[in-house]
Write a protein that holds these residues in place. Structure first.
Motif, short mmCIF file in Angstrom:
data_model
loop_
_atom_site.label_atom_id
_atom_site.label_comp_id
_atom_site.label_asym_id
_atom_site.label_seq_id
_atom_site.Cartn_x
_atom_site.Cartn_y
_atom_site.Cartn_z
N PHE A 111 88.06 38.09 33.92
CA PHE A 111 89.07 37.82 34.93
C PHE A 111 88.41 37.34 36.24
CE2 PHE A 111 91.78 41.42 32.90
CZ PHE A 111 92.03 40.61 31.82
N ASP A 112 87.28 37.94 36.56
CA ASP A 112 86.59 37.60 37.80
C ASP A 112 86.06 36.17 37.79
OD1 ASP A 112 87.09 40.13 38.74
OD2 ASP A 112 85.10 40.92 38.27
N GLY A 140 92.53 35.20 37.31
CA GLY A 140 92.24 36.62 37.13
C GLY A 140 92.80 37.50 38.21
N LYS A 141 92.97 36.95 39.41
CA LYS A 141 93.48 37.76 40.52
C LYS A 141 94.93 38.18 40.32
CE LYS A 141 94.77 33.72 43.35
NZ LYS A 141 94.35 32.70 42.34
N GLY A 190 91.08 41.38 27.03
CA GLY A 190 91.82 40.60 28.01
C GLY A 190 92.18 39.18 27.66
N ALA A 240 87.83 47.29 28.98
CA ALA A 240 88.38 46.88 30.27
C ALA A 240 87.31 46.24 31.15
CB ALA A 240 88.99 48.08 30.98
N LYS A 241 86.08 46.74 31.04
CA LYS A 241 84.97 46.16 31.82
C LYS A 241 84.68 44.73 31.37
CE LYS A 241 80.09 46.97 32.94
NZ LYS A 241 78.91 47.86 32.72
N ARG A 244 96.23 43.06 37.06
CA ARG A 244 95.87 44.40 37.52
C ARG A 244 95.70 45.29 36.30
NH1 ARG A 244 100.74 44.96 41.98
NH2 ARG A 244 100.22 43.10 43.24
N VAL A 245 94.51 45.79 36.10
CA VAL A 245 94.21 46.62 34.94
C VAL A 245 94.50 48.08 35.26
CG1 VAL A 245 92.43 47.35 33.31
CG2 VAL A 245 92.44 44.98 34.16
N GLN A 276 87.57 42.61 32.72
CA GLN A 276 87.52 42.37 34.17
C GLN A 276 86.46 41.34 34.53
OE1 GLN A 276 89.80 43.89 36.50
NE2 GLN A 276 88.98 42.04 37.49
#
Length: 278
Positions: free
Chosen positions: A161-162, A167-168, A128, A154-155, A171-172, A158
């Motif tokens: 992003f969090d 990050g909001k 990411g 992806a984890k 969209r993955v 994310q």
């Protein structure tokens, strides 16, 4: 300013990085010799300094990455990727060198600003870094859809992003990129900027899908990563890997397509910027 964090040294995976490494080996050898012409030794030393000094200079004079990007780069570089693949946590071999990195990340961020993009599609997200860099340039109501096939990568993404206020905007979409593209086509989605950095053997299909549908907005841009593929694309054919040949074919397809015009930039492992003209 971003914080400097010591991370494991990545192997060279760009034409310039590989060149600098090979020149370093040559220079170490010739500097131990006393039977070589002084001018030859001086020229080789200068060639090495020119090659080895360029990337650090670009890093120094490119706007620093955000703290969130620094943390994500550190997380990616210290993850035991080979172990993750061996134990079956990842669906394919991954490595820290797949990260876009500071200069390329800031380049993509600048492209988002220049294009005044509000909708971005990333084909191939990894952990990411590039997605977050581009999201930082999107307006508050902007959206970036990131395609990634590996659930573990992806984890990691994310989680980063969090931790970011940007990050909001991301969209993955987990799954094979081509399947995701087809779903986006069916949903009538369209994007101002598309960044391709996934399976090299599918690059031509990604490109043609974008142009044959409305996924790429009429005034949109496509940005493609790894279009120099460690220099393999301009080395003799017998020295190319399967990925090197795939990228060489992709470059030829783009250059021959009358629907677009493009410019190839020697940023990191090569980046091609494409726009639709027909």
């Amino acid at each position: 300013m971003s914080t400097t964090i010591d991370t494991p040294t990545a192997r060279p995976v760009t034409p310039l990085g590989i060149l600098a490494k090979k020149l370093e080996a040559v220079v170490k050898e010739i500097n131990q010799r006393t039977d070589l012409p002084v001018e030859l030794v001086a020229n080789l030393n200068q060639a090495w300094h020119l090659a080895a000094g360029l990337d650090p200079y670009l890093e120094e004079f490119t706007t620093p990455e955000s703290a969130a990007l620094t943390a994500l780069a550190h997380k990616t570089s210290t993850e035991a990727w080979q172990q993750r693949f061996t134990e079956g946590t990842t669906v394919r071999p991954l490595e820290q060198e797949m990260l876009s990195g500071h200069v390329e990340g800031q380049t993509l961020k600048m492209f988002v600003h220049m294009a005044k993009a509000k909708r971005v599609l990333e084909i191939g997200m990894f952990t990411g870094y590039s997605a977050l860099a581009m999201a930082e340039a999107l307006p508050a109501d902007g959206v970036l859809i990131a395609c990634e096939v590996d659930a573990f990568a992806a984890k990691v993404a994310q989680a980063a992003f969090d931790q970011s206020v940007h990050g909001k905007k991301i969209r993955v979409q987990l799954g094979a990129a081509l399947q995701t593209l087809n779903k986006l086509v069916e949903a009538g989605e369209s994007f101002d900027l598309v960044f391709i950095d996934a399976d090299k053997k599918e690059y031509i299909t990604y490109f043609q899908t974008l142009l044959d549908t409305n996924l790429l907005a009429a005034s949109g841009f496509i940005c493609v990563d790894n279009t120099l593929l460690q220099g393999e694309v301009y080395l003799p054919v017998e020295q190319r890997t399967a990925n090197g040949e795939a990228i060489a074919q992709f470059n030829r397809v783009v250059a021959a397509d009358p629907r677009v015009e493009q410019v190839m930039l020697p940023i990191r492992d090569g980046m091609t910027l494409i726009r639709r003209v027909v």
